[in-house]
Motif scaffolding. Structure first.
Motif, PDB file in Angstrom:
ATOM      1  N   ASN A   4      24.549  42.147  40.703  1.00  0.00           N
ATOM      2  CA  ASN A   4      23.956  43.069  41.680  1.00  0.00           C
ATOM      3  C   ASN A   4      25.000  43.563  42.684  1.00  0.00           C
ATOM      4  O   ASN A   4      24.966  44.724  43.104  1.00  0.00           O
ATOM      5  CB  ASN A   4      22.779  42.417  42.393  1.00  0.00           C
ATOM      6  N   VAL A  77      16.189  49.783  39.017  1.00  0.00           N
ATOM      7  CA  VAL A  77      16.108  48.369  38.656  1.00  0.00           C
ATOM      8  C   VAL A  77      17.493  47.750  38.876  1.00  0.00           C
ATOM      9  O   VAL A  77      18.510  48.428  38.731  1.00  0.00           O
ATOM     10  CB  VAL A  77      15.626  48.201  37.191  1.00  0.00           C
ATOM     11  N   ASP A  80      20.565  42.510  37.641  1.00  0.00           N
ATOM     12  CA  ASP A  80      20.056  41.148  37.524  1.00  0.00           C
ATOM     13  C   ASP A  80      18.738  41.141  36.755  1.00  0.00           C
ATOM     14  O   ASP A  80      18.533  40.325  35.860  1.00  0.00           O
ATOM     15  CB  ASP A  80      19.880  40.536  38.913  1.00  0.00           C
ATOM     16  N   GLU A  81      17.855  42.076  37.077  1.00  0.00           N
ATOM     17  CA  GLU A  81      16.569  42.147  36.374  1.00  0.00           C
ATOM     18  C   GLU A  81      16.760  42.542  34.915  1.00  0.00           C
ATOM     19  O   GLU A  81      16.100  41.992  34.024  1.00  0.00           O
ATOM     20  CB  GLU A  81      15.613  43.120  37.065  1.00  0.00           C
ATOM     21  N   GLU A  84      17.982  39.428  33.206  1.00  0.00           N
ATOM     22  CA  GLU A  84      16.916  38.428  33.093  1.00  0.00           C
ATOM     23  C   GLU A  84      15.921  38.800  31.996  1.00  0.00           C
ATOM     24  O   GLU A  84      15.507  37.944  31.211  1.00  0.00           O
ATOM     25  CB  GLU A  84      16.182  38.278  34.426  1.00  0.00           C
ATOM     26  N   ARG A  85      15.528  40.070  31.947  1.00  0.00           N
ATOM     27  CA  ARG A  85      14.588  40.505  30.907  1.00  0.00           C
ATOM     28  C   ARG A  85      15.188  40.339  29.515  1.00  0.00           C
ATOM     29  O   ARG A  85      14.487  39.995  28.567  1.00  0.00           O
ATOM     30  CB  ARG A  85      14.166  41.955  31.136  1.00  0.00           C
TER      31      ARG A  85
END
Length: 108
Positions: A4, A77, A80-81, A84-85
């Motif tokens: 991020n 978005v 990091d997201e 993670e996804r």
């Protein structure tokens, strides 16, 4: 540096004159272009007798990262997201680690 933090720093060089649609289009085209440049370095190493140019490959991977950050930015978005996804998807697909069988017979 976290992903991020990278995204925030990288996006300071984003062209602010582009709208979201243009940012996304530039990002996916850039991903294709820079991935192709990385692929070309490896192709020359494998099939043309060149030494692997690690420094050039690292630079191209950095360019891929920049366009990935740009795509995430266009989608509002965080990287990091996105990461993670992706890990969630991979855990479902390969709960015991990679398997050729699960790769061939994937359940989406």
């Amino acid at each position: 540096m976290t992903v991020n933090e990278y995204q925030k720093l990288a996006m300071t060089t984003l062209n602010n004159e582009l709208d979201k649609k243009q940012i996304l289009t530039n990002a996916v085209m850039g991903l294709c272009g820079e991935s192709g440049e990385a692929c070309d370095i490896v192709k020359k190493h494998l099939f043309h007798g060149h030494e692997l140019d690690r420094e050039a490959l690292i630079k191209e991977l950095g360019d891929v990262a920049w366009y990935l950050a740009e795509a995430a930015e266009a989608l509002d978005v965080s990287l990091d997201e996105v990461f993670e996804r992706n890990i969630e998807k991979l855990k479902k697909r390969y709960p015991e680690g990679f398997s050729s069988e699960r790769s061939i017979n994937r359940e989406e």
